[in-house]
Design a protein around this motif. Structure first.
Motif, short mmCIF file in Angstrom:
data_model
loop_
_atom_site.label_atom_id
_atom_site.label_comp_id
_atom_site.label_asym_id
_atom_site.label_seq_id
_atom_site.Cartn_x
_atom_site.Cartn_y
_atom_site.Cartn_z
N GLY A 16 -2.82 4.39 -22.87
CA GLY A 16 -3.69 5.18 -22.01
C GLY A 16 -4.45 6.27 -22.74
O GLY A 16 -4.48 6.32 -23.97
N PRO A 17 -5.06 7.18 -21.99
CA PRO A 17 -5.93 8.20 -22.57
C PRO A 17 -5.25 9.16 -23.53
O PRO A 17 -5.90 9.89 -24.25
N TRP A 18 -3.91 9.17 -23.53
CA TRP A 18 -3.15 10.04 -24.43
C TRP A 18 -2.58 9.27 -25.62
O TRP A 18 -1.86 9.86 -26.45
N CYS A 19 -2.89 7.98 -25.71
CA CYS A 19 -2.28 7.13 -26.74
C CYS A 19 -3.22 6.94 -27.92
O CYS A 19 -4.37 6.54 -27.74
N GLY A 20 -2.74 7.22 -29.12
CA GLY A 20 -3.56 7.11 -30.32
C GLY A 20 -3.36 5.84 -31.11
O GLY A 20 -3.90 5.71 -32.22
N GLN A 21 -2.64 4.87 -30.57
CA GLN A 21 -2.32 3.66 -31.34
C GLN A 21 -3.53 2.75 -31.54
O GLN A 21 -3.88 2.43 -32.67
N SER A 22 -4.14 2.32 -30.43
CA SER A 22 -5.33 1.48 -30.60
C SER A 22 -6.48 2.25 -31.26
O SER A 22 -7.19 1.68 -32.10
N PRO A 23 -6.70 3.56 -30.97
CA PRO A 23 -7.73 4.29 -31.70
C PRO A 23 -7.50 4.32 -33.21
O PRO A 23 -8.45 4.21 -33.99
N THR A 24 -6.23 4.44 -33.63
CA THR A 24 -5.93 4.42 -35.06
C THR A 24 -6.34 3.09 -35.68
O THR A 24 -6.96 3.05 -36.75
N ASN A 25 -6.01 2.00 -34.99
CA ASN A 25 -6.38 0.67 -35.50
C ASN A 25 -7.89 0.47 -35.53
O ASN A 25 -8.45 -0.09 -36.47
N ILE A 26 -8.56 0.94 -34.49
CA ILE A 26 -10.02 0.78 -34.42
C ILE A 26 -10.70 1.54 -35.55
O ILE A 26 -11.60 1.01 -36.22
N PRO A 72 1.75 13.86 -31.30
CA PRO A 72 0.69 12.86 -31.46
C PRO A 72 0.00 12.45 -30.16
O PRO A 72 -1.01 11.76 -30.19
N PHE A 73 0.56 12.87 -29.01
CA PHE A 73 0.04 12.35 -27.74
C PHE A 73 -1.08 13.24 -27.21
O PHE A 73 -0.93 13.95 -26.21
N GLN A 105 0.80 -1.22 0.00
CA GLN A 105 0.00 0.00 0.00
C GLN A 105 0.84 1.28 0.00
O GLN A 105 0.30 2.38 -0.03
N LYS A 106 2.16 1.12 -0.03
CA LYS A 106 3.05 2.25 -0.19
C LYS A 106 3.61 2.31 -1.62
O LYS A 106 4.42 3.18 -1.93
N ASN A 107 3.18 1.38 -2.43
CA ASN A 107 3.67 1.33 -3.81
C ASN A 107 3.24 2.58 -4.58
O ASN A 107 2.14 3.12 -4.36
N THR A 108 4.10 3.04 -5.47
CA THR A 108 3.78 4.19 -6.31
C THR A 108 3.83 3.79 -7.78
O THR A 108 4.34 2.73 -8.13
N ILE A 109 3.31 4.66 -8.63
CA ILE A 109 3.15 4.33 -10.04
C ILE A 109 4.50 4.13 -10.74
O ILE A 109 5.50 4.77 -10.41
N ASN A 110 4.49 3.23 -11.69
CA ASN A 110 5.62 2.98 -12.56
C ASN A 110 6.06 4.31 -13.21
O ASN A 110 5.24 5.02 -13.80
N PRO A 111 7.32 4.68 -13.09
CA PRO A 111 7.78 5.96 -13.66
C PRO A 111 7.48 6.12 -15.15
O PRO A 111 7.33 7.25 -15.64
N ASP A 112 7.37 5.01 -15.89
CA ASP A 112 7.06 5.10 -17.31
C ASP A 112 5.71 5.75 -17.56
O ASP A 112 5.45 6.26 -18.65
N PHE A 113 4.84 5.73 -16.55
CA PHE A 113 3.50 6.27 -16.70
C PHE A 113 3.24 7.46 -15.78
O PHE A 113 2.11 7.86 -15.57
N ALA A 114 4.31 8.04 -15.26
CA ALA A 114 4.16 9.16 -14.34
C ALA A 114 4.21 10.52 -15.04
O ALA A 114 3.84 11.53 -14.44
N LYS A 115 4.66 10.56 -16.28
CA LYS A 115 4.75 11.83 -17.00
C LYS A 115 3.35 12.40 -17.26
O LYS A 115 2.44 11.67 -17.63
N THR A 116 3.20 13.68 -17.08
CA THR A 116 1.91 14.33 -17.33
C THR A 116 1.94 15.23 -18.56
O THR A 116 0.91 15.81 -18.92
N SER A 117 3.10 15.37 -19.17
CA SER A 117 3.20 16.26 -20.33
C SER A 117 3.90 15.57 -21.49
O SER A 117 5.05 15.14 -21.36
N ARG A 118 3.16 15.42 -22.58
CA ARG A 118 3.70 14.84 -23.80
C ARG A 118 3.23 15.70 -24.97
O ARG A 118 2.12 16.21 -24.94
N LYS A 119 4.04 15.82 -26.00
CA LYS A 119 3.68 16.66 -27.13
C LYS A 119 2.41 16.17 -27.82
O LYS A 119 2.25 14.98 -28.07
N CYS A 120 1.54 17.10 -28.11
CA CYS A 120 0.30 16.80 -28.83
C CYS A 120 0.19 17.74 -30.03
O CYS A 120 0.16 18.96 -29.84
#
Length: 217
Positions: free
Chosen positions: A172-182, A70-71, A53-68
């Motif tokens: 995740g919500p900022w990822c366009g990969q599966s939406p592109t395929n769909i 494509p993100f 219960q002290k675990n924190t999120i994987n750093p790979d998914f901790a970023k809140t800012s990505r260029k849009c």
């Protein structure tokens, strides 16, 4: 967040087998579902939430800012008829697959470098750039449609009567990969009701501390 091993320790399995299994975990998936066994390739994985219960999120998914682009933030409804689902629903589909339902395929649309860091147990990796209809190699796309999605080719036309229900996700919500395929699948006539989209993807999966595994061989 460390990746979960493919097989939990024997004492954990023993606890699950006992009538008091529900009390064995402090952090359940839901109030009445502590965990669920999922087949990942030929290995059984106990899908559960991180018990630290002290675990924190994987750093790979901790970023809140990505260029849009494509993100860019994806909509809640991707397309009419395509159901947007959450974690409990994807677990439901994973369990049905593990129980032998071959009409369902849960697809991790990310590229192999991301999948190698951890994926959802029971999912199959079909990189989005191989299924990017209209841009990827047509032969590769057709092989995916026929061999993995259950689409029939009749006289040069795709027939979707026995097509699988595909449950697709990416980062995740900022990822366009599966939406592109769909969107590509919809353009060629894939039935919208046979497409489910886990919008939260790996970002939300990791936030909830749910089990991740290495890709199945």
């Amino acid at each position: 967040m460390k990746l979960r091993p493919l097989i939990a320790v024997s004492t954990f399995f023993a606890a699950l087998a006992m009538p008091m299994a529900a009390s064995a975990l402090d952090v359940n998936i839901t109030a009445d579902q502590p965990s669920v066994d999922i087949m990942h390739g030929d290995q059984k994985v106990t899908l559960m939430r991180n018990q630290d219960q002290k675990n924190t999120i994987n750093p790979d998914f901790a970023k809140t800012s990505r260029k849009c682009p494509p993100f860019c933030v994806q909509p809640g409804e991707l397309a009419p008829g395509v159901e947007t689902i959450g974690e409990l629903e994807i677990i439901h589909y994973l369990k049905k697959m593990s129980d032998g339902d071959k009409s369902i395929l849960v697809v991790d649309s990310r590229t192999p470098d991301w999948v190698a860091k951890g994926t959802i147990p029971g999912s199959v990796n079909i990189p989005w750039d191989k299924l990017n209809i209209g841009h990827s190699d047509p032969i590769t796309v057709q092989e995916i449609l026929e061999k993995q999605f259950g689409v029939r080719n009749q006289d040069g036309f795709n027939m979707f009567d026995n097509a699988k229900t595909v449950v697709m996700f990416c980062n995740g919500p900022w990822c366009g990969q599966s939406p592109t395929n769909i969107r590509g699948l919809l353009k060629i006539g894939y039935p919208a009701h046979k497409i489910k989209w886990y919008r939260g993807g790996m970002q939300d999966w990791e936030v909830l501390g749910l089990t991740t595994v290495k890709p199945a061989k």
